[in-house]
Design an enzyme around this catalytic site. Structure first.
Site, short mmCIF file in Angstrom:
data_model
loop_
_atom_site.label_atom_id
_atom_site.label_comp_id
_atom_site.label_asym_id
_atom_site.label_seq_id
_atom_site.Cartn_x
_atom_site.Cartn_y
_atom_site.Cartn_z
N ASP A 295 -13.40 -3.68 -1.17
CA ASP A 295 -13.14 -3.31 0.23
C ASP A 295 -14.43 -3.46 1.04
O ASP A 295 -15.11 -2.47 1.32
CB ASP A 295 -12.67 -1.85 0.31
CG ASP A 295 -11.37 -1.61 -0.46
OD1 ASP A 295 -10.47 -2.45 -0.39
OD2 ASP A 295 -11.28 -0.57 -1.13
N ASP B 53 0.88 -1.17 0.00
CA ASP B 53 0.00 0.00 0.00
C ASP B 53 0.91 1.22 0.00
O ASP B 53 1.76 1.35 0.89
CB ASP B 53 -0.88 0.03 1.26
CG ASP B 53 -1.95 -1.06 1.26
OD1 ASP B 53 -2.07 -1.77 0.26
OD2 ASP B 53 -2.68 -1.17 2.27
O1 1PR Z 1 -10.54 3.22 -5.15
O2 1PR Z 1 -9.67 2.54 -7.36
O3 1PR Z 1 -8.64 4.45 -6.16
O4 1PR Z 1 -8.31 2.11 -5.39
C1 1PR Z 1 -7.76 2.34 -4.12
C2 1PR Z 1 -7.11 1.07 -3.68
O5 1PR Z 1 -6.43 1.34 -2.46
C3 1PR Z 1 -8.09 -0.05 -3.41
O6 1PR Z 1 -7.55 -1.25 -3.91
C4 1PR Z 1 -8.17 -0.15 -1.89
O7 1PR Z 1 -8.28 -1.49 -1.46
C5 1PR Z 1 -6.83 0.41 -1.46
N1 1PR Z 1 -6.89 1.16 -0.20
C6 1PR Z 1 -7.46 2.36 -0.01
N2 1PR Z 1 -7.29 2.74 1.27
C7 1PR Z 1 -6.59 1.78 1.88
C8 1PR Z 1 -6.16 1.81 3.29
O8 1PR Z 1 -5.60 0.84 3.78
N3 1PR Z 1 -6.43 2.90 3.97
N4 1PR Z 1 -5.65 -0.33 1.21
C9 1PR Z 1 -6.34 0.77 0.96
C10 1PR Z 1 -6.18 -1.51 1.12
C11 1PR Z 1 -5.87 -3.57 1.71
C12 1PR Z 1 -5.07 -4.69 1.32
C13 1PR Z 1 -4.04 -5.02 2.36
C14 1PR Z 1 -4.57 -6.32 2.88
C15 1PR Z 1 -3.57 -7.16 3.57
N5 1PR Z 1 -5.22 -2.36 1.54
O9 1PR Z 1 -4.61 -4.74 0.04
O10 1PR Z 1 -2.82 -5.00 1.76
O11 1PR Z 1 -5.68 -6.05 3.72
O12 1PR Z 1 -3.15 -6.56 4.74
P1 1PR Z 1 -2.64 -7.44 5.96
O13 1PR Z 1 -1.97 -8.63 5.39
O14 1PR Z 1 -1.65 -6.55 6.65
O15 1PR Z 1 -3.85 -7.74 6.79
P2 1PR Z 1 -9.35 3.14 -6.02
#
Ligand code: 1PR
Length: 530
Positions: free
Chosen positions: A386, A231
């Site tokens: 999400d 991320d």
């Molecule tokens: O909406 O098309 O611009 O895409 C934004 C992207 O950013 C989406 O894929 C969304 O999932 C991601 N995103 C947005 N905000 C966050 C955040 O964390 N605040 N991250 C975020 C999402 C989730 C996973 C993470 C797993 C594993 N991250 O990909 O890596 O949950 O984590 P873990 O193993 O530590 O539990 P758009």
């Protein structure tokens, strides 16, 4: 020196980078004559069969290609370029292929296995060739929905076969003409070695029949994939960093958590054996990637050293800049592909698209999913979901699809549904995960990255109930994400669900569990792994 046939579609950068990494100079085809005169020609096929053939026709490359092949001058085709050697494909009816090999390319049948085939599988050699004699034990990376079958009329072309529900042609060779369905440039070290064999002066030419297609040989199996996710966002000082949230909250005492530099971390995960790397630009919904050059730069630099598939998500949507210039989501995705991405992942925009699709019941052909999958193929379009649990006492309490859960809610509710969110979980919408996943599949996406906000960063294991629910509703591959806290959690997710891949972030960034530890544990349980 090798000549590359770049016809302006998709990620050719990876092939170029792989050749450069092997110390060989790359020249580009600039005119139809270059196709005939090149010493060695590589034709990397990306995009749909129809797109590839129409670009070749527009540029006047079709005739010189056929001529070159008939002259038996060294040629290597990759992926759709193997398919283009045949007479046509079910993917693009009515569009003739190069017609060098008799037969037509077909779509994998819907059945037990998800379509597209995305992942690492083996090859079974049917002939002896200096191109790749010792790679049967190595897994190579495939990504395709269409295949060439082992037709008796084209039997003398078949170099290798692979199983994916059916036995298909994974490599062809006759004299100096060869083509692979897998991507050597995305198959790690063994893939680079195969490319190197092609680049050696004496690699092609005579081959000997070893296992004719008629002969039954052991089945090959696709491996479960282990994906490292990064991320990425700007920290308070304006540097792009890899961060990680707890249930999507990435700040600690007002500061964005900084877990490392994106390019360096991606390289480390590649070297440690990650099967794929995903970058999520988590503030992409408010930034605009084509002005966000650092993110494109990260992809370009990563692809110089990382030879497994790269996915990038965040901000893939249409956009009008401050000067009124419009960019379609296809423009944005194309920029990512040109910078080294193999797949793009769409989050928020997929939710808005499916909301409109459900309301109208009609496909417009204009959504980001439809546009990108039409041009680049479904396998290049991932939907990142999400979702968050919403508990209810009874299925009648909601119009959404519920499950009876083994983890009851705080007030003892036995049922829940999964609500989709946009803008990184900041806004919940009235659409559930099944509506979103099935809607996106109908619109043409090829894979689902299934996050879970409740589980994210908790280290408490994956949400099997969510994964099984989605997996049961779609026929495309599903990547289980969120909550991994130990190697055992990966074993469990592959035993308890049919997810094709499992992704983790926090445990890898914090070096709590190494990727090879995960792979050893998964393999020890008899699960196919690279
Ligand atoms: O909406 O098309 O611009 O895409 C934004 C992207 O950013 C989406 O894929 C969304 O999932 C991601 N995103 C947005 N905000 C966050 C955040 O964390 N605040 N991250 C975020 C999402 C989730 C996973 C993470 C797993 C594993 N991250 O990909 O890596 O949950 O984590 P873990 O193993 O530590 O539990 P758009």
């Amino acid at each position: 020196m090798v000549t590359l046939l770049d016809y302006g579609a998709g990620n050719i950068r990876s092939v170029r980078n792989a050749i450069i990494k092997l110390g060989v100079e790359v020249r580009d085809v600039k005119s139809p004559e270059d196709i005939i005169t090149a010493d060695k020609l590589i034709f990397p096929g990306v995009g749909s069969f129809g797109l590839v053939m129409s670009r070749l026709n527009e540029k006047g490359y079709t005739e010189p290609l056929i001529k070159r092949i008939h002259q038996d001058k060294p040629f290597l085709g990759i992926c759709v370029a193997l398919q283009a050697l045949y007479e046509g494909s079910e993917e693009s009816p009515g569009i003739p292929g190069l017609g060098v090999i008799p037969g037509r390319v077909r779509r994998f049948p819907e059945g037990k296995l998800s379509v597209p085939q995305i992942g690492w599988n083996n090859i079974q050699l049917r002939q002896e060739t200096a191109l790749m004699n010792s790679y049967e034990d190595e897994k190579l990376y495939f990504v395709h929905s269409y295949y060439a079958n082992c037709n008796p009329v084209s039997e003398n072309w078949v170099l290798a076969t692979t199983d994916y529900g059916i036995n298909f042609v994974s490599a062809v060779q006759k004299g100096n003409i060869a083509a692979f369905q897998f991507h050597p440039e995305k198959s790690g070290q063994p893939g680079l070695m195969i490319l190197q064999n092609f680049l050696r002066p004496d690699s092609l030419g005579s081959i000997e029949i070893r296992n004719p297609v008629k002969e039954e040989i052991a089945e090959t199996k696709i491996a479960k994939r282990i994906i490292a996710c990064l991320d990425v966002r700007c920290n308070n000082r304006g540097d792009l960093v890899v961060t990680k949230g707890d249930q999507y909250d990435v700040k600690e005492k007002g500061e964005v958590r900084n877990l490392g530099k994106p390019v360096e971390l991606a390289k480390r995960y590649y070297e440690e054996g990650a099967d794929e790397i995903t970058f999520l630009n988590i503030t992409g919904f408010r930034d605009f990637p084509m002005q966000d050059q650092p993110m494109l730069e990260i992809l370009k630099r990563t692809s110089e050293n990382v030879f497994v598939p790269l996915t990038i998500g965040g901000g893939i949507k249409e956009f009008t800049d401050s000067e009124g210039k419009k960019y379609s989501s296809l423009d944005v995705a194309s920029e990512y592909f040109r910078s080294g991405a193999d797949k793009i992942s769409i989050g928020s925009d997929a939710v808005f698209t499916v909301e409109k699709y459900l309301a109208s019941g009609k496909k417009t052909g204009k959504s980001s999913i439809e546009q990108i999958s039409t041009v680049y193929g479904a396998q290049a379009v991932v939907i990142s979901i999400d979702p968050r649990r919403v508990y209810v006492h009874s299925p009648e309490d909601t119009h959404h699809t519920t499950i009876e859960t083994s983890l009851p809610g705080q007030d003892g509710q036995k049922y829940c549904w999964y609500q989709c969110t946009v803008k990184g979980g900041r806004e919940a919408r009235d659409i559930d995960v099944i509506q979103l996943a099935t809607g996106c599949e109908e619109l043409g996406c090829g894979e689902i990255l299934l996050n879970c906000i409740d589980k994210d960063g908790t280290n408490s294991g994956f949400d099997f109930e969510l994964i099984n629910m989605v997996k049961g509703a779609v026929s495309i591959p599903v990547i289980a994400s969120s909550g991994a806290g130990s190697a055992a959690h990966f074993v469990q997710v592959f035993k308890e669900t049919n997810a094709e891949a499992a992704l983790a972030a926090g445990i890898f960034h914090r070096k709590e569990v190494a990727i090879n530890e995960v792979k050893t544990a998964v393999a020890a349980d008899g699960i196919e792994i690279r």
